[in-house]
Design an enzyme around this catalytic site. Sequence first.
Site, PDB file in Angstrom:
ATOM      1  CB  CYS A   1      41.722 -23.186  -9.077  1.00 53.67           C
ATOM      2  SG  CYS A   1      43.440 -23.624  -9.270  1.00 53.67           S
ATOM      3  CG  ASP A   2      39.683 -21.251  -6.123  1.00 57.73           C
ATOM      4  OD1 ASP A   2      39.141 -22.290  -6.549  1.00 57.73           O
ATOM      5  OD2 ASP A   2      40.540 -21.242  -5.228  1.00 57.73           O
TER       6      ASP A   2
ATOM      7  CB  CYS B   1      44.852 -21.565  -7.509  1.00 59.77           C
ATOM      8  SG  CYS B   1      44.685 -22.056  -9.229  1.00 59.77           S
TER       9      CYS B   1
END
Length: 306
Positions: free
Chosen positions: A137-138, A134
Amino acid sequence: MKDLIIIGAGPAGLTAAIYGIRSGLDLMILEKLSPGGQVMNTYEVENYPGFVEPVSGWELMSRMENQTRRLGAEIASGEVDSVRRDAKGSVFVVTLSDKSEVHAKTVIAAAGASYRRLEVPGEEDLIGHGVSFCATCDGAFYKDRVCAVIGGGDTALEEAHFLTRFARKVYLIHRRDQFRGVKILQERISASERIEPVIDTVVESINGSMKVESIALKNVKTGKQSTLAVDGVFIFVGFDANTGFLPAEILDKNREVITDIKMRTSIPGLFAAGDLRSGSRRQIVMAAAEGATAALEAYDYILGLT
Ligand code: NAP
């Protein structure tokens, strides 16, 4: 007993609920994580009709969830273990992982799909330590770092481009010499100075003790092996349908659900919609439309029972 149980609260499941409730069905949505599905991990969606400017995946799905709740849908937490007919064959028994059961006249399976793994050494051990599925997200953890994106489809191309907001360099590693992703995304990749495509190449291992340090590569045409120093590895090599809880008789050889154009499986009263369907194009708008179709068909099916 419910009229309808919807398994999964992504675009297909939430839209099925909107249509089911408006048809007057007493329904329940079961979701094992939080509502929204895969789209929640998408930074921007620019092909969902009605949004002139790109909308974040999070916002789009929050809107769908809020709309569903406003109409009165119950979204319950629960991981489904199995769906089967009861002994008489007239009611569906949905069994959850805590062994509790819910009964319904109809079921719509809309549990989506999960990120496929590369299945190379180091991948599983380094998840959360440099291996990610992701970018939204990261990605921010990789400011001025070097990343590798694995895959050649729409997701890999989109996410590689997104990562250039943070990373100073993104290697886009694809096993063939042609990308599968659409032209507009390929053009964005070509136009980016921070992305370096590495074609005809597979990852043999992901290396590092406490965190990702490098990846071992092999050129599939020349057989030449090499090592690339990277801080992060983002893997986008497709999805596997979440169908482990469904009867094998409705699945194809890829374990995806076979339906007709009305989203009916071969088991009367059991429908499927969205990314777990055989041949799905995995588009949000299609999942939503399939959810709507399945709910309307479930309604007709219930009318036919009386
Ligand atoms: P995908 O289209 O299935 O592409 C997967 C990519 O990973 C392919 O390039 C494939 O290579 C590669 N791959 C598969 N297994 C591999 C392995 N073991 N090792 C190395 N590479 C491997 O998956 P996706 O990109 O996630 O897209 C899924 C669906 O969602 C598609 O229908 C796509 O159109 C849709 N999608 C749409 C949007 C959008 O409309 N904005 C955004 C994201 C995704 P090959 O090409 O050689 O098979």
